[in-house]
Design a protein around this motif. Sequence first.
Motif, PDB file in Angstrom:
ATOM      1  N   ALA A 158     -17.787  17.381   4.824  1.00 39.27           N
ATOM      2  CA  ALA A 158     -16.423  16.921   5.601  1.00 39.27           C
ATOM      3  C   ALA A 158     -16.374  15.503   5.470  1.00 39.27           C
ATOM      4  CB  ALA A 158     -16.623  17.281   6.987  1.00 39.27           C
ATOM      5  N   THR A 159     -14.902  14.968   5.268  1.00 44.11           N
ATOM      6  CA  THR A 159     -14.779  13.480   4.959  1.00 44.11           C
ATOM      7  C   THR A 159     -13.759  13.244   6.239  1.00 44.11           C
ATOM      8  OG1 THR A 159     -13.312  13.991   3.343  1.00 44.11           O
ATOM      9  CG2 THR A 159     -15.196  13.135   2.750  1.00 44.11           C
ATOM     10  N   ASP A 160     -13.344  14.178   6.994  1.00 37.11           N
ATOM     11  CA  ASP A 160     -12.312  13.893   7.911  1.00 37.11           C
ATOM     12  C   ASP A 160     -13.110  13.440   9.196  1.00 37.11           C
ATOM     13  OD1 ASP A 160     -13.081  16.251   8.270  1.00 37.11           O
ATOM     14  OD2 ASP A 160     -11.100  17.089   9.411  1.00 37.11           O
ATOM     15  N   THR A 161     -13.923  12.502   9.160  1.00 35.38           N
ATOM     16  CA  THR A 161     -14.799  11.994  10.255  1.00 35.38           C
ATOM     17  C   THR A 161     -14.203  11.328  11.667  1.00 35.38           C
ATOM     18  OG1 THR A 161     -15.426   9.891   9.329  1.00 35.38           O
ATOM     19  CG2 THR A 161     -16.891  12.028   8.797  1.00 35.38           C
ATOM     20  N   ALA A 162     -12.975  10.675  11.101  1.00 33.27           N
ATOM     21  CA  ALA A 162     -12.155  10.019  12.261  1.00 33.27           C
ATOM     22  C   ALA A 162     -11.740  10.938  13.274  1.00 33.27           C
ATOM     23  CB  ALA A 162     -11.064   9.419  11.623  1.00 33.27           C
ATOM     24  N   PRO A 163     -11.137  12.137  13.022  1.00 29.94           N
ATOM     25  CA  PRO A 163     -10.846  13.260  14.196  1.00 29.94           C
ATOM     26  C   PRO A 163     -11.887  13.839  14.733  1.00 29.94           C
ATOM     27  CG  PRO A 163      -9.377  13.585  11.981  1.00 29.94           C
ATOM     28  CD  PRO A 163     -10.607  12.642  11.650  1.00 29.94           C
ATOM     29  N   LEU A 164     -12.898  14.121  14.005  1.00 35.23           N
ATOM     30  CA  LEU A 164     -14.148  14.778  14.594  1.00 35.23           C
ATOM     31  C   LEU A 164     -14.944  13.906  15.713  1.00 35.23           C
ATOM     32  CD1 LEU A 164     -15.299  16.756  11.622  1.00 35.23           C
ATOM     33  CD2 LEU A 164     -14.762  17.757  13.638  1.00 35.23           C
ATOM     34  N   SER A 165     -14.791  12.253  15.306  1.00 34.97           N
ATOM     35  CA  SER A 165     -15.470  11.335  16.174  1.00 34.97           C
ATOM     36  C   SER A 165     -14.804  10.777  17.196  1.00 34.97           C
ATOM     37  CB  SER A 165     -16.141  10.540  15.098  1.00 34.97           C
ATOM     38  OG  SER A 165     -16.769  11.108  13.988  1.00 34.97           O
ATOM     39  N   GLY A 166     -13.685  11.545  17.300  1.00 37.19           N
ATOM     40  CA  GLY A 166     -12.532  10.904  18.383  1.00 37.19           C
ATOM     41  C   GLY A 166     -11.808   9.816  18.441  1.00 37.19           C
ATOM     42  N   THR A 167     -11.480   9.391  17.076  1.00 33.28           N
ATOM     43  CA  THR A 167     -10.296   8.565  16.717  1.00 33.28           C
ATOM     44  C   THR A 167      -8.883   9.053  16.919  1.00 33.28           C
ATOM     45  OG1 THR A 167     -11.641   7.348  15.381  1.00 33.28           O
ATOM     46  CG2 THR A 167      -9.545   6.759  14.856  1.00 33.28           C
ATOM     47  N   TYR A 168      -8.927  10.337  16.386  1.00 36.05           N
ATOM     48  CA  TYR A 168      -7.742  11.204  16.600  1.00 36.05           C
ATOM     49  C   TYR A 168      -7.825  12.438  17.410  1.00 36.05           C
ATOM     50  CZ  TYR A 168      -6.577   7.902  12.806  1.00 36.05           C
ATOM     51  OH  TYR A 168      -6.473   6.821  12.241  1.00 36.05           O
ATOM     52  N   LEU A 218     -21.774   7.038   5.757  1.00 38.28           N
ATOM     53  CA  LEU A 218     -20.608   6.366   5.498  1.00 38.28           C
ATOM     54  C   LEU A 218     -19.601   7.010   6.152  1.00 38.28           C
ATOM     55  CD1 LEU A 218     -21.546   5.485   1.581  1.00 38.28           C
ATOM     56  CD2 LEU A 218     -21.447   3.908   3.760  1.00 38.28           C
ATOM     57  N   HIS A 219     -18.413   7.644   5.108  1.00 41.18           N
ATOM     58  CA  HIS A 219     -17.371   8.076   5.661  1.00 41.18           C
ATOM     59  C   HIS A 219     -17.377   9.968   5.619  1.00 41.18           C
ATOM     60  CE1 HIS A 219     -17.346   8.544   1.372  1.00 41.18           C
ATOM     61  NE2 HIS A 219     -16.292   9.446   1.452  1.00 41.18           N
ATOM     62  N   TYR A 220     -18.507  10.403   5.589  1.00 44.76           N
ATOM     63  CA  TYR A 220     -18.698  11.964   5.598  1.00 44.76           C
ATOM     64  C   TYR A 220     -19.947  12.374   6.442  1.00 44.76           C
ATOM     65  CZ  TYR A 220     -22.547  11.435   2.129  1.00 44.76           C
ATOM     66  OH  TYR A 220     -23.542  10.977   1.595  1.00 44.76           O
ATOM     67  N   PHE A 221     -19.620  13.780   6.754  1.00 44.84           N
ATOM     68  CA  PHE A 221     -20.889  14.452   7.129  1.00 44.84           C
ATOM     69  C   PHE A 221     -21.231  15.656   6.224  1.00 44.84           C
ATOM     70  CE2 PHE A 221     -18.473  14.268  11.566  1.00 44.84           C
ATOM     71  CZ  PHE A 221     -18.985  13.039  11.794  1.00 44.84           C
ATOM     72  N   LYS A 222     -22.451  15.732   6.255  1.00 42.99           N
ATOM     73  CA  LYS A 222     -23.142  16.754   5.258  1.00 42.99           C
ATOM     74  C   LYS A 222     -23.913  17.723   5.999  1.00 42.99           C
ATOM     75  CE  LYS A 222     -24.715  18.103   1.114  1.00 42.99           C
ATOM     76  NZ  LYS A 222     -23.774  18.750   0.121  1.00 42.99           N
ATOM     77  N   LEU A 223     -23.619  18.903   5.613  1.00 40.99           N
ATOM     78  CA  LEU A 223     -24.160  20.092   6.150  1.00 40.99           C
ATOM     79  C   LEU A 223     -24.900  21.191   5.251  1.00 40.99           C
ATOM     80  CD1 LEU A 223     -21.621  20.560   9.166  1.00 40.99           C
ATOM     81  CD2 LEU A 223     -24.025  19.335   9.610  1.00 40.99           C
TER      82      LEU A 223
END
Length: 388
Positions: A158-168, A218-223
């Motif tokens: 997942a590269t949409d880390t900003a919403p998941l991490s609280g920016t949005y 960096l800019h992504y999560f890996k699972l």
Amino acid sequence: MNIIQEGKAKIYVPELREIVSSDMPVFYNPKMRVNRDLAVLGLEYTYRKMGRKLKVADPLSASGIRALRFLLETDAVDEVLANDINPTAVKIMEENFKLNQIPRERYRIICEDANFFLRKSWGFGFDYVDLDPFGTPVPFIESVALSMKRGGLLSLTATDTAPLSGTYPKTCRRRYGSLPLRNEFKHEVGIRILIKKVIELSAQHDIAMKPIFAYSHLHYFKLFFVKDRGAKATDSLIDQIGYILFCFSCSYRKPVKELVGQDPYCPHCKTKLKVGGPLWIGPLWEEEFVRFLKEEASKREELAKATKRILTLIEEEAKLGSVVGFYMASKLCERLRIPKQPPIRKVVELFEGVRTHFEGDGFRTPLDHGEVLNRAQILKEAVEERLK
């Protein structure tokens, strides 16, 4: 047209940009090298576990680099299906497979919508799916879960880390049905929200997607997830979904399964607690899987040094993988007014913890928050004494 090499694969790419975007004619991001290294290792693990060659899907293949590396760096693949909806990508993939002299019977290149491509395999099933979309993986999760065989492995990015991490936070609520926490372990919170979403979307079909590996870079999560089926297996995962209560004043944190009956104020400093979730509050790593990745990576010269370094760190962190949240030495010193931050090695030793890959000065500890505060006070007094 450029030719680049990654691992044992060579590929044509139309252009290499400093900033990668979805409008590129064919998507290739060199900064995702570690991600793809891990995908190769995950495939090798599944092959060893199942004891047979695997049917592999790369539903958003772009340049085909992942599929090529699977074929060239493992003996795991019976057949790989590389799919992309972009006709330009498909043409370049064809050239890339020819460039690497891959026998035609070992792969299929397909030009379809990813969900349609995956749903067509419902009932036949893939042993391994690598899903790496540009942005959120949410639109593809159900299709992936339905397309996989029991015991199969999902490699998810997942590269949409900003919403998941609280920016949005509004985007996170809309897309993932959860409230994020923008605290020192916000990336871990984001990963736990993403795991929750994968579990609940799959659970609608009595499919249990069990998380066995989590990584932020960096800019992504890996699972990585292993697929199981049935109400019992699915319910056991849902039972590990809950919330995190967090104090932005003293860093107190508490994972809970229910919010009803919880004291809304911090037991240490009486500040009103913030709530994150719902999210996964179970373990982030399966130690056997992490150990395999680390040992296998050490044998492979074609893998990046960064991959091996990260796996060494995660192997240590996985020993406390059931602990929810970590501390940052810098934040702890700031909040408790410790005048000088000691070396991270000394901090880890004092708090009987392990370092975390999430943050350079982060550490995970089995101690409860009260004991963390007690030892932080001892640390503060020792530092002040040395500075006199």
